[in-house]
Design an enzyme around this catalytic site. Sequence first.
Site: not given
Ligand SMILES: Cc1cc2nc3c(=O)[nH]c(=O)nc-3n(C[C@H](O)[C@H](O)[C@H](O)COP(=O)(O)OP(=O)(O)OC[C@H]3O[C@@H](n4cnc5c(N)ncnc54)[C@H](O)[C@@H]3O)c2cc1C
Length: 383
Positions: A133, A166, A248, A367
């Site tokens: 994703y 993951s 999920e 958030e």
């Molecule tokens: C252990 C782990 C396993 C994972 N496994 C997978 C996987 O198998 N496949 C996969 O596709 N993804 C996976 N992920 C990714 C995960 O889905 C994303 O990290 C998550 O959706 C957040 O996206 P980002 O890291 O790009 O953070 P960002 O979207 O860049 O967010 C950064 C910060 O901004 C805040 N923020 C962003 N938008 C908003 C809003 N609209 N309102 C308030 N705050 C906001 C967030 O809360 C966060 O604090 C995994 C993540 C982790 C930690």
Amino acid sequence: MTDLDTFRSETRAWLEQNCPPEMREPMRSESDACWGGRNWTFQSDAQRVWLARMAERGWTVPHWPKEYGGAGLSPAKAKVLKEEMARIDARSPLTSFGISMLGPALLKFGNEEQKKRFLPEIARGEIRWCQGYSEPGAGSDLAGLQTKCEDKGDHWLVNGQKVWTSYADKADWIFCLVRTSTESKQGGISFLLFDMASPGVSTKPILLISGNSPFCETFFDDVKVPKDQVVGEVNRGWDVAKYLLGHEREMIAGMGLGGTGGTLGATLKPDDPLLRAEVAAFDVDSLAFAAMSERFFEMFKAGEAHPASPSMMKYAGTELNKRRHELVMAAGGSDALEWDSERSKNGKAARDWLRTKANSIEGGTSEVQLGIVAKHILGLPGT
Ligand SMILES: Cc1cc2nc3c(=O)[nH]c(=O)nc-3n(C[C@H](O)[C@H](O)[C@H](O)COP(=O)(O)OP(=O)(O)OC[C@H]3O[C@@H](n4cnc5c(N)ncnc54)[C@H](O)[C@@H]3O)c2cc1C
């Protein structure tokens, strides 16, 4: 005796006879889980036998229909099975993104051929799946994803990059969100399944603070995918993606239940009265969460839950799990920070605590879940 009572006593007897003693011991770490898949090496004969016996009865996915590898159990019977497994501390025979995420989406959106092809393999733990994703520029704003998927007549051609995938380096197949049109943000996304052994797929592990490396950057370079591997309609993958995210989040919310280990107060006995009071307050909240979860899981399985309720549960469950491990660390003092000793079981407390930091990020951040609850449950204005 009611039908349910008979089922309970038969289940109890079967489990007693068929669950190997080793599979009734608490899991020491995430690495004790059985993930299955083409390249899986069973950690013991007990793990292999337990999976085979449960899969044969359709009990790795008890509520799925029999023709797709399940046992076709009613929600009430599936609950009895869960209770009877918990009674003897039986481990889950299979941990699988196929079961917790892809399977429900295939049951709802897959065509008959896809269901018959993929679901029984998932139920038997033969194929290990990963979730494609997130991308470097699309996490919370998932619909901003750019991985390009072109229709080349007799196949799809995929180019792009995923991140935080993951176990991508261990998975056999991926369920992947791709962009098949740039005309609309949500309306140009498709949900594609493909083999990670396809030419052009490569992965690069990312190291975490816990010292483990459970996820990867995943690259697609001219990957050819057969045309029949789109789930649902082309350009309507966002519906599938959202439905899967609900499952999920339901799975991740379960972390709030903290396994079958009983209350924290039963295992932690800190001298500090303030810390004891915090542990007691935690246990009260934890019991309330368990009661709320039971109601939610039943409504969710019956399709009666509010569409935003997985977000509520995910937020509550993961914040609770983080609090649990903060308390374990506080009660353990400096001993709990030991990292590499036998006494600390290879730093189990510290590593588990660090792992919980990811709970409020994976599957959508806290958030973002609060934003969804505010908009869709509380009816507040949102973006
Ligand atoms: C252990 C782990 C396993 C994972 N496994 C997978 C996987 O198998 N496949 C996969 O596709 N993804 C996976 N992920 C990714 C995960 O889905 C994303 O990290 C998550 O959706 C957040 O996206 P980002 O890291 O790009 O953070 P960002 O979207 O860049 O967010 C950064 C910060 O901004 C805040 N923020 C962003 N938008 C908003 C809003 N609209 N309102 C308030 N705050 C906001 C967030 O809360 C966060 O604090 C995994 C993540 C982790 C930690």
